[in-house]
Write a protein that holds these residues in place. Structure first.
Motif, PDB file in Angstrom:
ATOM      1  N   ALA A 209      38.158  58.518  63.453  1.00 30.73           N
ATOM      2  CA  ALA A 209      38.187  57.092  63.152  1.00 30.73           C
ATOM      3  C   ALA A 209      39.563  56.452  63.423  1.00 30.73           C
ATOM      4  O   ALA A 209      39.623  55.388  64.053  1.00 30.73           O
ATOM      5  CB  ALA A 209      37.738  56.864  61.721  1.00 30.73           C
ATOM      6  N   PRO A 210      40.689  57.062  62.985  1.00 34.93           N
ATOM      7  CA  PRO A 210      41.983  56.416  63.235  1.00 34.93           C
ATOM      8  C   PRO A 210      42.250  56.233  64.732  1.00 34.93           C
ATOM      9  O   PRO A 210      42.794  55.203  65.149  1.00 34.93           O
ATOM     10  CB  PRO A 210      43.002  57.389  62.630  1.00 34.93           C
ATOM     11  CG  PRO A 210      42.240  58.219  61.682  1.00 34.93           C
ATOM     12  CD  PRO A 210      40.835  58.274  62.157  1.00 34.93           C
ATOM     13  N   GLN A 211      41.812  57.224  65.529  1.00 32.16           N
ATOM     14  CA  GLN A 211      42.006  57.110  66.975  1.00 32.16           C
ATOM     15  C   GLN A 211      41.185  55.938  67.527  1.00 32.16           C
ATOM     16  O   GLN A 211      41.659  55.185  68.377  1.00 32.16           O
ATOM     17  CB  GLN A 211      41.520  58.397  67.625  1.00 32.16           C
ATOM     18  CG  GLN A 211      42.435  58.937  68.669  1.00 32.16           C
ATOM     19  CD  GLN A 211      41.856  60.222  69.237  1.00 32.16           C
ATOM     20  OE1 GLN A 211      40.781  60.228  69.833  1.00 32.16           O
ATOM     21  NE2 GLN A 211      42.571  61.319  69.027  1.00 32.16           N
ATOM     22  N   ALA A 212      39.965  55.798  67.002  1.00 28.23           N
ATOM     23  CA  ALA A 212      39.101  54.696  67.443  1.00 28.23           C
ATOM     24  C   ALA A 212      39.760  53.353  67.108  1.00 28.23           C
ATOM     25  O   ALA A 212      39.767  52.430  67.928  1.00 28.23           O
ATOM     26  CB  ALA A 212      37.732  54.804  66.779  1.00 28.23           C
ATOM     27  N   LEU A 213      40.362  53.249  65.911  1.00 23.43           N
ATOM     28  CA  LEU A 213      41.043  52.003  65.518  1.00 23.43           C
ATOM     29  C   LEU A 213      42.116  51.626  66.524  1.00 23.43           C
ATOM     30  O   LEU A 213      42.200  50.485  66.968  1.00 23.43           O
ATOM     31  CB  LEU A 213      41.745  52.187  64.176  1.00 23.43           C
ATOM     32  CG  LEU A 213      40.941  52.085  62.894  1.00 23.43           C
ATOM     33  CD1 LEU A 213      41.884  51.945  61.706  1.00 23.43           C
ATOM     34  CD2 LEU A 213      40.008  50.905  62.951  1.00 23.43           C
ATOM     35  N   GLU A 214      42.940  52.622  66.883  1.00 26.19           N
ATOM     36  CA  GLU A 214      44.044  52.357  67.799  1.00 26.19           C
ATOM     37  C   GLU A 214      43.534  51.931  69.172  1.00 26.19           C
ATOM     38  O   GLU A 214      44.026  50.978  69.762  1.00 26.19           O
ATOM     39  CB  GLU A 214      44.950  53.590  67.933  1.00 26.19           C
ATOM     40  CG  GLU A 214      45.813  53.856  66.708  1.00 26.19           C
ATOM     41  CD  GLU A 214      46.489  52.592  66.145  1.00 26.19           C
ATOM     42  OE1 GLU A 214      47.068  51.818  66.946  1.00 26.19           O
ATOM     43  OE2 GLU A 214      46.425  52.373  64.912  1.00 26.19           O
ATOM     44  N   LEU A 215      42.502  52.648  69.654  1.00 26.83           N
ATOM     45  CA  LEU A 215      41.938  52.332  70.965  1.00 26.83           C
ATOM     46  C   LEU A 215      41.387  50.917  71.013  1.00 26.83           C
ATOM     47  O   LEU A 215      41.482  50.216  72.014  1.00 26.83           O
ATOM     48  CB  LEU A 215      40.777  53.281  71.260  1.00 26.83           C
ATOM     49  CG  LEU A 215      41.065  54.582  71.958  1.00 26.83           C
ATOM     50  CD1 LEU A 215      39.773  55.360  72.119  1.00 26.83           C
ATOM     51  CD2 LEU A 215      41.660  54.295  73.333  1.00 26.83           C
ATOM     52  N   LEU A 216      40.779  50.510  69.900  1.00 25.40           N
ATOM     53  CA  LEU A 216      40.089  49.219  69.891  1.00 25.40           C
ATOM     54  C   LEU A 216      41.005  48.063  69.505  1.00 25.40           C
ATOM     55  O   LEU A 216      40.616  46.905  69.622  1.00 25.40           O
ATOM     56  CB  LEU A 216      38.906  49.265  68.907  1.00 25.40           C
ATOM     57  CG  LEU A 216      37.769  50.234  69.267  1.00 25.40           C
ATOM     58  CD1 LEU A 216      36.717  50.240  68.192  1.00 25.40           C
ATOM     59  CD2 LEU A 216      37.141  49.844  70.606  1.00 25.40           C
ATOM     60  N   ARG A 217      42.189  48.356  69.044  1.00 21.71           N
ATOM     61  CA  ARG A 217      43.090  47.311  68.532  1.00 21.71           C
ATOM     62  C   ARG A 217      43.281  46.143  69.508  1.00 21.71           C
ATOM     63  O   ARG A 217      43.175  44.981  69.113  1.00 21.71           O
ATOM     64  CB  ARG A 217      44.413  47.956  68.132  1.00 21.71           C
ATOM     65  CG  ARG A 217      45.404  47.138  67.339  1.00 21.71           C
ATOM     66  CD  ARG A 217      44.925  46.598  66.008  1.00 21.71           C
ATOM     67  NE  ARG A 217      44.521  47.521  64.988  1.00 21.71           N
ATOM     68  CZ  ARG A 217      45.291  48.383  64.338  1.00 21.71           C
ATOM     69  NH1 ARG A 217      46.547  48.504  64.624  1.00 21.71           N
ATOM     70  NH2 ARG A 217      44.798  49.134  63.403  1.00 21.71           N
ATOM     71  N   PRO A 218      43.520  46.416  70.822  1.00 20.90           N
ATOM     72  CA  PRO A 218      43.704  45.273  71.733  1.00 20.90           C
ATOM     73  C   PRO A 218      42.483  44.355  71.781  1.00 20.90           C
ATOM     74  O   PRO A 218      42.628  43.135  71.837  1.00 20.90           O
ATOM     75  CB  PRO A 218      43.916  45.935  73.095  1.00 20.90           C
ATOM     76  CG  PRO A 218      44.304  47.339  72.814  1.00 20.90           C
ATOM     77  CD  PRO A 218      43.692  47.699  71.511  1.00 20.90           C
ATOM     78  N   MET A 219      41.286  44.941  71.704  1.00 16.01           N
ATOM     79  CA  MET A 219      40.067  44.128  71.738  1.00 16.01           C
ATOM     80  C   MET A 219      39.923  43.336  70.461  1.00 16.01           C
ATOM     81  O   MET A 219      39.463  42.204  70.447  1.00 16.01           O
ATOM     82  CB  MET A 219      38.832  45.010  71.895  1.00 16.01           C
ATOM     83  CG  MET A 219      38.857  45.817  73.157  1.00 16.01           C
ATOM     84  SD  MET A 219      37.285  46.596  73.420  1.00 16.01           S
ATOM     85  CE  MET A 219      36.234  45.194  73.546  1.00 16.01           C
ATOM     86  N   LEU A 220      40.348  43.956  69.371  1.00 12.70           N
ATOM     87  CA  LEU A 220      40.271  43.285  68.072  1.00 12.70           C
ATOM     88  C   LEU A 220      41.183  42.073  68.091  1.00 12.70           C
ATOM     89  O   LEU A 220      40.817  40.980  67.675  1.00 12.70           O
ATOM     90  CB  LEU A 220      40.722  44.251  66.973  1.00 12.70           C
ATOM     91  CG  LEU A 220      40.849  43.651  65.587  1.00 12.70           C
ATOM     92  CD1 LEU A 220      39.483  43.604  64.935  1.00 12.70           C
ATOM     93  CD2 LEU A 220      41.792  44.448  64.715  1.00 12.70           C
ATOM     94  N   GLU A 221      42.383  42.267  68.622  1.00 11.48           N
ATOM     95  CA  GLU A 221      43.365  41.188  68.582  1.00 11.48           C
ATOM     96  C   GLU A 221      42.959  40.011  69.451  1.00 11.48           C
ATOM     97  O   GLU A 221      43.279  38.871  69.127  1.00 11.48           O
ATOM     98  CB  GLU A 221      44.756  41.738  68.897  1.00 11.48           C
ATOM     99  CG  GLU A 221      45.302  42.397  67.628  1.00 11.48           C
ATOM    100  CD  GLU A 221      46.512  43.287  67.803  1.00 11.48           C
ATOM    101  OE1 GLU A 221      47.021  43.361  68.923  1.00 11.48           O
ATOM    102  OE2 GLU A 221      46.916  43.901  66.800  1.00 11.48           O
TER     103      GLU A 221
END
Ligand code: B12
Lengths: 447, 127
Positions: A209-221
């Motif tokens: 899960a933490p890796q997924a958060l980091e990967l998706l962060r640019p899309m989230l922002e």
């Protein structure tokens, strides 16, 4: 050990063994205490989810594999961990909210749903709008929903390698949509092998899960809502060490009962309006002890330092001259200062469960009320029937006045005289059927 | 053996189930002792497990990831031997899977050797 699952890389090095021991022993209370201790020591919820819950569940799998646990014990461990997730997840620090949408699902036949749930919790705390469909979602239904909701990302979870073929087929269908989402793949089936995930159809792969958060962060922002985009990165709520206060505010704002949140030293971190009204003014920053009468201080201190349940996730409620609703597991510690009652509501999740219980009660009451109304209507109809039957009886049994000249009979009162045929039709107990009697029939139709 | 025989997973293809029946028949003919030891329920288990083994082998080739077969085979070996299933019987299971997969056209001879045959000497001898 050969053949056992590779351990997911964690965030740090929190020991998972004490928690594992409570799972093996099947003791949910102890499980909770172990996790609360970790929180009290200042470990983050994210680290606990990854290093303790996930690792311990992996070990549960290994123990089952080696024949040391039964399927029933494995089920119990899953249910226990799910229950811990229910109170831990609301304590995850909340990031700014984003309009980015992620849809999560388990591939068809996949019954492993805990990973999905954990992912859903951390993503939603990070600011994502999350639709978690849970385990084993049929392929076509899933694709149809994605086409309709058009999420930015679809996350598919697969624990058994035999489900990878179906995953590949789903990924291909998602990529063929007119507005294709980013396909994120994860779960134990990939054996930590990103190349395999790419071959199955991943745009992105994360092993935890933490890796997924980091990967998706640019899309989230990209999807961050206007008010949050100017937020200085240094003061984002996620960076606060304290558990999420927003959650606290939402949970407590509307309550008539005073609710306060304490830090680990027993000082008030936040309080709702009812609490401040009952305490007679601003209380944030004050030790709870300072608000109670001398006689109660020892008791309150014992509660605070007894560390069970821990204060990092505990609410205290104050109410005046009011019977408290006995909250599940809550300690009602009695009157303070002769007029105030202190209750402990362990978590928002548990309070929500109580609310659900109350709702169920209300639903039951409404149901009872409805069935009473139906019964009353039925009774009324039955009464009407009895009345008209009685009327009919009177008519049939009574003496019928008949005009000696025209043959009309009296209906009800003197003003209404009708033909015998009309009279009979009117009684509606007898229906007239047109035919010929044998005599008339013999003389042929009268027309 | 008190656990119920698990139902076959939706993801298993009919050709894997059919190959499993053939491999199980052959195993039971060659090692009759297994029938005495595990009875009719044991046979259901055997067919179930064989179907998975074929699926793993076919997937390992389809995804060009021999590791898929290896990890699963080692896992099943550990599950079974820790419950008293003899190591030698498991070895023979894989040998039959390698043969039947080729006979049934599920794998080429080279792939069967590369994916299934390759794992056999690496199974930890225990039990
Ligand atoms: C609990 C459990 C079950 C429960 C699941 C209950 C539930 N509500 O989820 C039940 C009892 C139903 C179950 C059933 C089975 N299970 Co099971 N199960 C487990 C166990 C012990 C823990 C899984 C778990 O919850 N882990 C905790 C979560 C948080 O971890 P996670 O799922 O890996 O998720 C993390 C990452 O993978 C990742 N992630 C997960 N999904 C996704 C998705 C995306 C998009 C991303 C980015 C990341 C991501 O993020 C998560 C957090 O970091 C595992 C052991 C293991 N090593 O995983 C065995 C395990 C997976 N099961 C196994 C088996 C064999 C089965 C059964 C076939 C038989 C059985 N043991 O009962 C059935 C099959 C059912 C089916 N058709 O799916 C084997 C699989 C072995 C193999 N070679 O494939 C394992 C490995 C146990 C073992 N060591 O033998 N199981």
């Amino acid at each position: 050990m050969n053949g056992s699952t590779p351990h997911t890389p964690g965030l740090g090095s929190l020991p998972h063994e004490p928690y594992l021991a409570t799972l093996v022993a099947g003791s949910p209370r102890k499980a909770r205490f172990v996790l609360e201790d970790l929180l009290n020591q200042g470990h983050s919820v994210a680290a606990i989810l990854e290093d303790v819950l996930t690792r311990a569940m992996e070990s549960i799998g290994d123990l089952w594999q080696e024949g040391l646990l039964t399927v029933a014990q494995e089920h119990l461990a899953s249910a226990m961990t799910e229950a811990q997730l229910a109170w831990l997840a609301p304590l995850l620090p909340v990031h700014a909210s984003s309009s980015s949408l992620i849809l999560l699902a388990g591939t068809p036949g996949e019954l492993h749903g805990l990973g999905l749930r954990m992912l859903a919790d951390v993503l939603s705390a990070d600011g994502w709008r999350v639709l978690n469909l849970g385990s084993s979602v049929p392929e076509d239904d899933l694709v149809e929903l994605v086409a309709r909701r058009r999420p930015d990302v679809v996350g598919l979870s697969t624990a058994l390698t035999t489900h990878l073929r179906d995953t590949r087929s789903i990924a291909a269908k998602l990529h063929a949509l007119p507005d294709p989402p980013v396909v994120l793949l994860g779960g134990a089936a990939y054996l930590g092998n990103e190349d395999l995930a790419k071959r199955v159809g991943a745009d992105l792969y994360a092993s935890n899960a933490p890796q997924a958060l980091e990967l998706l962060r640019p899309m989230l922002e990209r999807g961050l809502v206007a008010e949050d985009t100017n937020t200085d990165a240094d003061v984002r709520p996620r960076d606060l060490a304290l558990p999420d206060l927003r959650q606290f505010e939402t949970a407590s704002a509307a309550r008539s009962v005073g609710v306060a949140r304490l830090d680990m030293q027993g000082r008030i971190l936040a309080a709702n309006a009812a609490f401040e009204r009952l305490a007679g003014g601003a209380v944030v920053g004050l030790p709870l002890e300072s608000l109670v009468a001398d006689a109660q201080r020892a008791l309150v201190r014992k509660l605070v330092t007894g560390a069970r349940p821990s204060w990092s996730d505990t609410f205290l409620g104050f109410a005046q001259d009011e019977e408290m609703v006995p909250v599940d597991r809550a300690a009602r510690v009695g009157r303070v200062g002769g007029e105030v009652v202190v209750v402990i509501e362990p978590t928002t999740a548990e309070a929500d469960r109580v609310n659900e219980g109350l709702l169920a009660l209300v639903r039951d009451l409404v149901e009872t009320q409805r069935s009473l109304e139906t019964k009353t209507t039925e009774l009324k109809a039955a009464l009407d029937e009895v009345r008209s039957a009685r009327l009919l009886l009177r008519k049939v049994q009574g003496i019928l006045p008949i005009c000696m000249a025209c043959g009309r009979v009296r209906d009800d009162d003197d003003r209404h005289w009708v033909t015998m045929r009309e009279y009979i039709a009117h009684t509606d107990a007898i229906a007239l059927s047109h035919t010929y009697c044998p005599t008339c029939a013999a003389s042929g139709p009268s027309e | 053996m008190t656990e119920p025989v698990p139902t076959l997973d939706v993801s298993l293809r009919p050709e894997h189930v059919a190959a499993a029946a053939i491999a199980t028949d052959r195993f039971y003919a060659e090692i009759p002792e297994i029938a005495e030891r595990y009875g009719a329920r044991g046979r259901e288990y055997a067919e179930h497990d064989h179907a998975y083994i074929f699926a793993w082998a076919v997937d390992a080739v389809a995804f060009d990831t021999p590791e898929l077969f290896e990890r699963n085979a080692l896992w099943l070996h550990s599950v079974l031997t820790s419950r008293g299933f003899p190591h030698a019987w498991f070895v023979h299971t894989l040998e039959l899977v390698q043969l039947v997969a080729v006979e049934q056209g599920l794998l080429s001879e080279a792939d069967a050797a590369r994916v299934v045959g390759d794992v056999i000497p690496r199974l930890p001898a225990m039990s």
